[in-house]
Scaffold this motif. Structure first.
Motif: not given
Lengths: 239, 239
Positions: B59-65, B116-120, B100-108
């Motif tokens: 994860p590099k960003y948190l995305f909010i739709s 969308i709004l992308a926040i580091p 958790l800063r762990l690899p994404y469990v799924a694709s989006a």
DNA sequence: CGCTAGGTTGAGCTTTCTCAAAGCGAGTGG
DNA sequence: CCACTCGCTTTGAGAAAGCTCAACCTAGCG
């Protein structure tokens, strides 16, 4: 329900505090947060088999397991049951229902003898505001549950019975290549319910995994080559 | 990936702020939290079909739709895919991996055109500390995801294909008794993947639900008696 | 030494999947 | 305006996975 034993302020909470401090899921709590929890909560001991929470009821307490394993059990109207997840000690179980103040999505049964800390919902919610460490721990636990549940959805949708069993074994194996040996600490019926199959199917899956280099002897599992089993399993291992 | 358009500080963010304020999942955010998010994040527009997040990456960003519908898609090593969940606008999707800063469990994947709004990640984590309203909204969203995922595990373990379809319909029906009519806004293949079955099985389940008083006409669904369908479905409806 | 509970094995059945073919509807070019 | 095509959906037939029910096995225990 079970033996109840609130903390009368002066009693010795040290052993229980140590359980919290040594628990990987709770050790980020600081002293203030722990004080608060013991002040607002009460300790309960439950023998194996006790039902701590009944699916559909409204949350009155947040429970934290200090010792023992919880089975989250779901039922349909017609009575059939399944195990949604097994949770180790240190779990704030059914947290999501508490936070949203919505009816419990599952029942919680003591899978072993248990020692738990019960905190009234209002006190817990207040604690989230007052104690940052508690909020962070809560956030982390919930993030972990989302991952666990999402992983299980993937397993149920993408893997067949034998592959799910392989996943289950790999999730309990610390090595990631070479040979390995490990113990499963649940009985077959429990594992079967957790994996979404019948005990008979589990038996057949156990037999099928011989071809993938896995031998079962009672609760002991011997894996010839973990990397090979991972390949067989087909999904990355989460938990 | 797609058109990127950061906020240069002076541009007009009002329309996007309104999207947040009117969104049921985000409206508990206060002005300070919203300011923070717009300051640290950037707006992106994605056409339908775009892959915003790839399973397994860090994860590099948190995305909010802000607008549009997200499909969480999981794949096995061998390539088969399934839809873990469909998320409406206002979702902080794959939140658990970010926290958790762990690899994404799924694709989006963008299931519609999206804004969308992308926040580091670091900025988002900092925001959780600084802005209580953000922490609370995050907590609530995550609790909602746990419920959603737990409910889906129950469905996959306790219901057959037709019952899962009944559940899906009931979850989109606001009435709880009598006759009802509603629209499904996904195509069959998508619904089938979300429900963990093939399109062919979905077709047959649609046919089977006639006996439970449900008639499909394209995307329109007519239910004779919601209470009866609930009984058929066998599980309480969550979401 | 036989009981009992948990686990395995076998046979037949049900559900769901797979693969192939046919139906249908919206958009396109003649 | 109509026939055609393309993509999605439905239908059908056969195969596979998993379930049910019954029998059998085995280990721990009274």
């Amino acid at each position: 329900m079970a033996t109840t034993k609130p903390y009368p302020g002066t009693s010795n909470t040290q052993p229980d505090r140590d359980l919290i401090r040594n628990n990987p899921y709770l050790k980020t709590l600081d002293n203030e947060a722990i004080d608060y929890l013991f002040q607002m909560g009460e300790i309960r001991n439950h023998p194996k088999g006790d039902v701590l929470i009944v699916q559909g009821e409204d949350p009155k307490y947040l429970f934290i397991s200090l010792k023992g394993k919880i089975a989250l059990v779901a039922r349909r109207a017609s009575g059939e049951r399944t195990i949604v997840e097994m949770l180790p000690s240190g779990s704030m179980f059914l947290l999501s229902s508490v936070l949203l103040r919505l009816p419990y999505v599952a029942s919680a049964e003591a899978s072993t003898d248990m020692r738990i800390l019960a905190i009234p919902v209002d006190a817990f919610m207040k604690g989230l505001e007052l104690h940052h460490a508690l909020a962070l721990t809560t956030l982390n636990q919930m993030a972990g549950y989302v991952r666990l549940m999402a992983s299980q959805v993937k397993q149920l949708k993408l893997q067949n019975a034998s592959e799910r069993l392989a996943h289950h074994i790999l999730a309990r194996c610390r090595k990631d290549h070479g040979a390995a040996i490990l113990e499963l600490d649940d009985e077959r019926r429990v594992i079967a319910q957790r994996l979404g199959m019948t005990p008979e199917s589990l038996s057949r899956s156990i037999a099928a995994l011989k071809d993938a280099g896995v031998v079962f002897d009672q609760r002991t599992v011997r894996i010839d080559d973990v990397a090979r089993l991972r390949e067989y399993c087909g999904l990355e291992i989460i938990d």
